[in-house]
Design a protein around this motif. Structure first.
Motif, short mmCIF file in Angstrom:
data_model
loop_
_atom_site.label_atom_id
_atom_site.label_comp_id
_atom_site.label_asym_id
_atom_site.label_seq_id
_atom_site.Cartn_x
_atom_site.Cartn_y
_atom_site.Cartn_z
N LEU A 49 -122.48 -109.86 -63.32
CA LEU A 49 -122.20 -109.89 -64.75
C LEU A 49 -120.70 -109.97 -65.01
O LEU A 49 -119.89 -109.63 -64.15
N ALA A 50 -120.36 -110.40 -66.20
CA ALA A 50 -118.95 -110.48 -66.57
C ALA A 50 -118.33 -109.09 -66.55
O ALA A 50 -118.79 -108.19 -67.27
N ALA A 51 -117.29 -108.91 -65.75
CA ALA A 51 -116.73 -107.58 -65.51
C ALA A 51 -116.19 -106.94 -66.78
O ALA A 51 -116.19 -105.71 -66.90
N ASP A 52 -115.70 -107.74 -67.73
CA ASP A 52 -115.07 -107.17 -68.92
C ASP A 52 -116.08 -106.82 -70.01
O ASP A 52 -115.69 -106.30 -71.06
N SER A 53 -117.35 -107.09 -69.80
CA SER A 53 -118.34 -106.81 -70.85
C SER A 53 -119.59 -106.15 -70.31
O SER A 53 -120.66 -106.22 -70.92
N ALA A 54 -119.48 -105.51 -69.15
CA ALA A 54 -120.64 -104.85 -68.55
C ALA A 54 -120.24 -103.47 -68.03
O ALA A 54 -119.09 -103.23 -67.64
N ARG A 55 -121.22 -102.57 -68.05
CA ARG A 55 -121.00 -101.22 -67.54
C ARG A 55 -122.30 -100.78 -66.86
O ARG A 55 -123.39 -101.10 -67.33
N MET A 56 -122.17 -100.03 -65.77
CA MET A 56 -123.35 -99.49 -65.10
C MET A 56 -123.15 -97.99 -64.89
O MET A 56 -122.12 -97.55 -64.39
N LEU A 57 -124.15 -97.22 -65.28
CA LEU A 57 -124.15 -95.78 -65.07
C LEU A 57 -125.30 -95.42 -64.14
O LEU A 57 -126.45 -95.84 -64.35
N THR A 58 -124.99 -94.67 -63.09
CA THR A 58 -125.99 -94.25 -62.12
C THR A 58 -126.25 -92.76 -62.27
O THR A 58 -125.32 -91.95 -62.26
N PHE A 59 -127.52 -92.40 -62.41
CA PHE A 59 -127.92 -91.00 -62.57
C PHE A 59 -128.53 -90.51 -61.27
O PHE A 59 -129.40 -91.16 -60.70
#
Length: 300
Positions: free
Chosen positions: A262-272
């Motif tokens: 994904l585009a690095a400047d518009s994506a976020r991933m959170l791991t629980f």
């Protein structure tokens, strides 16, 4: 922790309002959960395979500042089945018409859990009417490849057997208690006995809420024939991924590969941590917090 599940789901249920709407060739039932904020942003939740809107109500109960809409997918819950095949292309087309039918004043945010993540991804790759995309426990990689391939092959054999049996027997097999409870026991990662009982009760009550054997079989075929990565190159909106580090459907490595695409400047991933594919049941308050923070950070 129990407040994050049973009581939150009850809170959402108490403020929910049911609706019926004609979408394409089918009647869709959906529920709204209004915020007291007249300027609240809007989010739409799409549930997973074999479930219904109740599966995401614990998250809705923990969100106070967003207007929420949760439909039952066609063929599941109280929504009518499609006249045509229950495949991803038809679900994406339905979702586009459903959003249009709501006649919202602003672009909504869109969340999909599990199978719902494939549906919302197919939609987001083709249509441009949402502010952002939230993928909760996304099916990031092809089901028949990678470390989960053997498990999927076993499941595929089960569904094949359910298809070749006479319809009444096939339906009984699909809805059998050992199948439903076994799936629930494997996927529930919490060691809290009370929470586990509640999750199992949720699956007992809602996991067999499909209109017919045809719907269940077509839905399963759709779930293993497509994945989020098929559609990710065409995403045009910011993307939030919410994953569990013990997910039984897609590994963390596969989720990371999707995120890296994904585009690095518009994506976020959170791991629980210490949770798997059932984040919507086991940690709804944490998921709700991540959603509210994401939406408030100028994403639409």
């Amino acid at each position: 922790m129990i407040l994050e599940s049973a009581e939150l789901a009850s809170k959402a249920l108490a403020r929910s309002k049911p609706h019926s709407i004609q979408v394409l060739d089918t009647v869709t039932r959906y529920w709204s959960y209004a915020s007291s904020n007249p300027n609240a942003k809007v989010i739409i939740f799409i549930h997973g395979y074999r479930g219904n809107h109740h599966g995401l109500e614990a998250i809705a109960g923990a969100i106070t500042d967003l207007d929420i809409y949760i439909p039952d997918l066609p063929g599941f819950g109280q929504s009518d089945a499609f006249r045509n095949e229950h495949n991803i292309a038809n679900y994406a087309k339905w979702l586009n018409s459903f959003i249009d039918s709501l006649e919202l004043k602003k672009k909504p945010h869109l969340l999909g859990h599990s199978f719902g993540s494939i549906v919302v991804s197919a939609f987001a790759a083709k249509f441009d009417s949402i502010a952002s995309l939230i993928l909760e426990n996304p099916v990031a990689a092809p089901a028949l490849k990678g470390p989960k391939a053997l498990t999927t092959a076993v499941a595929k054999g089960f569904f094949w057997f359910a298809e070749v049996l006479p319809e009444s027997l096939g339906n009984a097999l699909l809805k059998s208690w050992p199948m439903v409870r076994g799936m629930s026991v494997i996927m529930t990662k919490s060691r809290n006995a009370e929470l586990r009982r509640w999750v199992h009760a949720q699956h007992d009550e809602n996991f067999n809420d499909f209109a017919s054997r045809t719907v269940a079989l077509e839905g399963y075929d759709a779930s293993i024939s497509n994945c989020v990565s098929d559609f990710a190159p065409k995403f045009k909106v910011p993307v939030l991924m919410l994953i569990g580090d013990r997910d039984d459907i897609t590994t963390v490595k596969q989720q990371q590969a999707l995120f890296d695409s994904l585009a690095a400047d518009s994506a976020r991933m959170l791991t629980f941590e210490k949770v798997g594919h059932l984040t919507h049941y086991e940690i709804p308050e944490a998921i709700a917090g991540a959603i509210e923070e994401w939406v408030s950070d100028s994403h639409g």
